[in-house]
Scaffold this motif. Structure first.
Motif, mmCIF file in Angstrom:
data_model
loop_
_atom_site.group_PDB
_atom_site.id
_atom_site.type_symbol
_atom_site.label_atom_id
_atom_site.label_comp_id
_atom_site.label_asym_id
_atom_site.label_seq_id
_atom_site.Cartn_x
_atom_site.Cartn_y
_atom_site.Cartn_z
ATOM 1 N N THR A 1 12.877 36.422 19.393
ATOM 2 C CA THR A 1 11.696 35.597 19.646
ATOM 3 C C THR A 1 11.218 34.943 18.350
ATOM 4 O OG1 THR A 1 10.034 37.346 19.278
ATOM 5 C CG2 THR A 1 10.945 37.152 21.508
ATOM 6 N N ARG A 2 11.640 35.499 17.200
ATOM 7 C CA ARG A 2 11.217 34.942 15.910
ATOM 8 C C ARG A 2 12.353 34.315 15.127
ATOM 9 N NH1 ARG A 2 8.210 39.705 13.188
ATOM 10 N NH2 ARG A 2 9.624 38.900 11.614
ATOM 11 N N ASP A 3 13.479 34.994 15.036
ATOM 12 C CA ASP A 3 14.604 34.467 14.260
ATOM 13 C C ASP A 3 15.525 33.679 15.170
ATOM 14 O OD1 ASP A 3 13.803 35.634 11.780
ATOM 15 O OD2 ASP A 3 14.395 37.572 12.622
ATOM 16 N N ARG A 4 15.244 32.380 15.251
ATOM 17 C CA ARG A 4 15.890 31.552 16.267
ATOM 18 C C ARG A 4 16.839 30.519 15.682
ATOM 19 N NH1 ARG A 4 12.822 32.305 20.979
ATOM 20 N NH2 ARG A 4 13.307 30.286 21.887
ATOM 21 N N ALA A 5 16.971 30.475 14.373
ATOM 22 C CA ALA A 5 17.844 29.473 13.752
ATOM 23 C C ALA A 5 19.278 29.993 13.723
ATOM 24 C CB ALA A 5 17.368 29.183 12.339
ATOM 25 N N THR A 6 20.231 29.060 13.831
ATOM 26 C CA THR A 6 21.642 29.458 13.865
ATOM 27 C C THR A 6 22.197 29.693 12.465
ATOM 28 O OG1 THR A 6 22.357 27.168 13.837
ATOM 29 C CG2 THR A 6 22.078 28.193 15.993
ATOM 30 N N ALA B 1 19.186 34.752 9.282
ATOM 31 C CA ALA B 1 19.558 36.103 9.713
ATOM 32 C C ALA B 1 19.501 36.168 11.242
ATOM 33 C CB ALA B 1 18.585 37.131 9.128
ATOM 34 N N PRO B 2 20.466 36.821 11.891
ATOM 35 C CA PRO B 2 21.558 37.618 11.309
ATOM 36 C C PRO B 2 22.843 36.835 11.030
ATOM 37 C CG PRO B 2 21.553 37.896 13.683
ATOM 38 C CD PRO B 2 20.445 36.912 13.371
ATOM 39 N N TRP B 3 22.775 35.494 11.075
ATOM 40 C CA TRP B 3 24.007 34.678 11.052
ATOM 41 C C TRP B 3 24.416 34.255 9.644
ATOM 42 C CZ3 TRP B 3 25.385 35.841 15.647
ATOM 43 C CH2 TRP B 3 24.467 35.855 16.695
ATOM 44 N N THR B 4 24.169 35.110 8.673
ATOM 45 C CA THR B 4 24.482 34.743 7.298
ATOM 46 C C THR B 4 25.811 35.362 6.853
ATOM 47 O OG1 THR B 4 23.097 36.596 6.628
ATOM 48 C CG2 THR B 4 22.079 34.419 6.602
ATOM 49 N N LYS B 5 26.339 34.818 5.757
ATOM 50 C CA LYS B 5 27.655 35.248 5.258
ATOM 51 C C LYS B 5 27.680 36.727 4.869
ATOM 52 C CE LYS B 5 28.907 32.590 1.791
ATOM 53 N NZ LYS B 5 28.012 31.401 1.634
ATOM 54 N N ASP B 6 26.523 37.245 4.432
ATOM 55 C CA ASP B 6 26.487 38.639 3.989
ATOM 56 C C ASP B 6 26.149 39.602 5.123
ATOM 57 O OD1 ASP B 6 23.893 37.826 4.356
ATOM 58 O OD2 ASP B 6 23.134 38.629 2.470
ATOM 59 N N LEU B 7 26.057 39.046 6.355
ATOM 60 C CA LEU B 7 25.719 39.918 7.481
ATOM 61 C C LEU B 7 26.746 39.717 8.598
ATOM 62 C CD1 LEU B 7 23.467 41.951 7.487
ATOM 63 C CD2 LEU B 7 21.970 40.257 8.487
ATOM 64 N N ASP C 1 29.445 30.630 20.219
ATOM 65 C CA ASP C 1 29.075 29.246 20.510
ATOM 66 C C ASP C 1 27.552 29.231 20.591
ATOM 67 O OD1 ASP C 1 29.020 26.609 21.322
ATOM 68 O OD2 ASP C 1 29.701 27.027 23.370
ATOM 69 N N LEU C 2 26.926 29.455 19.453
ATOM 70 C CA LEU C 2 25.467 29.648 19.411
ATOM 71 C C LEU C 2 24.728 28.476 20.052
ATOM 72 C CD1 LEU C 2 24.991 31.102 15.770
ATOM 73 C CD2 LEU C 2 25.480 32.326 17.914
ATOM 74 N N GLY C 3 23.925 28.782 21.033
ATOM 75 C CA GLY C 3 23.141 27.755 21.720
ATOM 76 C C GLY C 3 23.941 26.957 22.726
ATOM 77 N N ARG C 4 25.231 27.257 22.859
ATOM 78 C CA ARG C 4 26.124 26.574 23.798
ATOM 79 C C ARG C 4 26.106 25.067 23.636
ATOM 80 N NH1 ARG C 4 26.373 28.173 29.893
ATOM 81 N NH2 ARG C 4 24.359 27.152 29.776
ATOM 82 N N ALA C 5 26.830 24.590 22.627
ATOM 83 C CA ALA C 5 26.814 23.173 22.277
ATOM 84 C C ALA C 5 27.098 22.261 23.472
ATOM 85 C CB ALA C 5 27.824 22.918 21.161
ATOM 86 N N GLY C 6 28.044 22.656 24.309
ATOM 87 C CA GLY C 6 28.460 21.784 25.404
ATOM 88 C C GLY C 6 27.423 21.659 26.513
ATOM 89 N N ASP C 7 26.548 22.614 26.621
ATOM 90 C CA ASP C 7 25.597 22.659 27.729
ATOM 91 C C ASP C 7 24.436 23.518 27.253
ATOM 92 O OD1 ASP C 7 24.334 22.712 30.159
ATOM 93 O OD2 ASP C 7 25.735 24.132 31.090
ATOM 94 N N VAL D 1 26.733 41.593 16.831
ATOM 95 C CA VAL D 1 25.360 41.221 17.170
ATOM 96 C C VAL D 1 24.913 41.931 18.441
ATOM 97 C CG1 VAL D 1 25.703 39.170 18.661
ATOM 98 C CG2 VAL D 1 23.736 39.279 17.109
ATOM 99 N N PHE D 2 25.879 42.395 19.227
ATOM 100 C CA PHE D 2 25.556 43.172 20.419
ATOM 101 C C PHE D 2 24.552 44.275 20.081
ATOM 102 C CE2 PHE D 2 26.051 46.919 23.038
ATOM 103 C CZ PHE D 2 26.108 46.433 24.337
ATOM 104 N N TRP D 3 24.798 44.988 18.985
ATOM 105 C CA TRP D 3 23.956 46.142 18.632
ATOM 106 C C TRP D 3 22.579 45.707 18.168
ATOM 107 C CZ3 TRP D 3 26.455 50.086 20.531
ATOM 108 C CH2 TRP D 3 27.862 50.038 20.584
ATOM 109 N N LEU D 4 22.527 44.587 17.445
ATOM 110 C CA LEU D 4 21.248 44.093 16.952
ATOM 111 C C LEU D 4 20.391 43.570 18.103
ATOM 112 C CD1 LEU D 4 23.248 44.065 14.482
ATOM 113 C CD2 LEU D 4 21.798 42.284 13.524
ATOM 114 N N HIS D 5 21.076 42.954 19.051
ATOM 115 C CA HIS D 5 20.402 42.471 20.260
ATOM 116 C C HIS D 5 19.867 43.653 21.061
ATOM 117 C CE1 HIS D 5 19.518 40.609 24.013
ATOM 118 N NE2 HIS D 5 20.698 40.748 24.575
#
Ligand SMILES: [Cu+2]
Ligand SMILES: [Cu+2]
Lengths: 161, 288
Positions: free
Chosen positions: B90-95, B98-104, B143-149, B221-225
């Motif tokens: 609900t807060r970290d919504r950017a692609t 975090a958690p989508w960084t190179k060190d994570l 496919d973060l955010g589902r680019a195609g749809d 990310v399954f576990w973080l989710h």
């Protein structure tokens, strides 16, 4: 390490999972045989969907089978009278480019696949197309099938109308 | 002494590195793939018959709580300082944050085949070859955010709607119920509009790639989710203190749900533990 939940020791390892892995693999092979048998069944008579429970799922365009190319993939499906669900309306056998795709059914009559597991679709055909949408370019289903065999895990079989 | 699960965006560099290294260690010895397998095996849909312990059922929350505890214990055998962080979507919504960084966890999949090519779980590292999958794909896909749809992550208001419901779950205890905290959070809707897939389910779909399917555990990310989903359960509990896990008693032989759901004091397969025993884990871990 062992953690404790309400005083009950909670073993940390999914040990049972590890132990039963060979048995599971065997069951997977059984399932594979079932699915290969099913491709034969595709060619034979798919039963009419007469006994399927009513619901949105019955909006399927071809009723009891489909065979088409969708986004470059050959998708085929047929409602067969074989398999554990036969007594309660038959079981859909589906392939994408010849490889089996396991469909599951929701209690409201809609369908979902192993590829697209967190929403459902009104018909098996829609669920299979959505699975194709979910495959990456060049990605194929496993040859030995989706490796899903919940039907072996106990409980009775049967659709829930 | 309870340990702390932290917001993934607050982890220090060292905490990130140790979490990642513990994951890579259990992957290397095959332990991680057993978790993937186990999750596939316990996905039983409610239109298909059989006991549902993990999804489309009241025990969705305790099942994943215990599943997380098992993973976390495996990680802590490698490194006792590690805990599973949570991703507050609900807060970290950017692609790109975090958690989508190179060190994570690494970033989005590339356009051509959705392959994740950055971070410690990129295929080219040789450390994260997928073994248990629905497809023949061996690399992690997103496919973060589902680019195609495109779809959006759940809004804070979607979570709030779930948290406001004072009842844990309602009969028939499956994916068709439109009341109760459990399914409002698990997120099974009806109809074909995109609003029909809420909260937990919607996040799986937003991440896409392997997270879309039965082998979703292949993406760490399954576990973080699921840690965040678990945190939301604790929030619901503290808001509705007089409300408990339901059903308290198993549905009787006359019910369609007979032997298909796990009641409060019944064993939750595959473990020897009941939802009742998993309702309060505050002596094991807490959320910061
Ligand atoms: Cu799950
Ligand atoms: Cu999930």
């Amino acid at each position: 390490m062992a953690v404790s939940v309400e005083g009950v020791p909670v073993s940390a390892v999914p040990a049972a999972t590890a132990r039963s892995a060979p048995a599971r693999r065997t069951r997977r092979r059984d399932l594979l045989r079932g699915l290969l048998g099913a491709s034969a069944a595709l060619a034979i008579a798919p039963v009419v969907a007469a006994s399927r429970p009513p619901g949105p799922a019955d909006a399927g365009p071809a009723g009891s089978s489909f065979d088409e190319t969708y986004r470059g993939r050959h998708i085929r499906g047929a409602l067969t009278s074989s398999g554990p669900a036969a007594a309660t309306g038959g079981e859909w056998k589906v392939t994408v480019d010849g490889r089996p795709l396991h469909l599951m059914r929701r209690a409201d009559g809609t369908w979902l696949s192993m590829v697209d597991h967190y929403r459902s679709y009104a018909t098996p055909l829609e669920a299979v197309r959505a699975a194709v949408d979910g495959l990456g370019p060049g990605e194929r289903l496993r040859e030995d099938g989706p490796a899903h065999h919940h039907t072996h895990m106990g409980g009775h079989h049967g659709l829930h109308p | 002494m309870a340990y702390i699960r932290k917001d993934v965006s607050t982890l220090t560099g060292a905490e990130r590195r140790r979490f990642v290294n513990a994951l890579l260690a259990i992957k290397k010895r095959g332990e991680y793939d057993e978790f993937v397998r186990m999750h596939i095996d316990h996905y039983v849909s409610d239109g298909d018959g059989g006991l549902r312990s993990a999804h489309m059922a009241p025990s969705f929350l305790p099942w994943h709580r215990r599943f997380l505890l098992d993973l976390e214990a495996a990680l802590r055998r490698v490194d006792p300082a590690v805990t599973v962080p949570y991703w507050d979507w609900t807060r970290d919504r950017a692609t790109t944050a975090a958690p989508w960084t190179k060190d994570l966890l690494g970033g989005n999949g590339r356009r051509s085949d959705h392959q994740v090519t950055t971070g410690p779980f990129a295929y080219a590292t040789g450390n994260w070859t997928i073994k248990e999958n629905v497809t023949d794909g061996e690399f992690l896909t997103r496919d973060l955010g589902r680019a195609g749809d495109p779809i959006d992550l759940p809004a804070r208001s979607d979570v709030e709607t779930a948290l406001r419901d004072p009842v844990y779950d309602v009969s028939p205890w499956d994916s068709t119920v439109d009341r109760g905290f459990r399914n409002r959070l698990e997120g099974w809707g009806s109809g074909s509009g995109s609003a029909a897939w809420r909260n937990h389910n919607r996040v799986h779909r937003w991440v896409g790639g392997v997270m879309l399917g039965g082998a979703s555990v292949n993406d760490p990310v399954f576990w973080l989710h699921h840690a965040f989903v678990d945190l939301l359960w604790t929030r619901w509990q503290s808001r509705h203190r007089e409300h408990r896990y339901l059903p308290a008693e198993p549905p009787g032989p006359g019910s369609r749900q007979y032997r298909r759901v796990v009641a409060r004091h019944e064993k939750l397969p595959p473990w020897n533990v009941t939802p009742d025993q998993l309702e309060d884990a505050s002596r094991i871990y807490r959320y910061a």
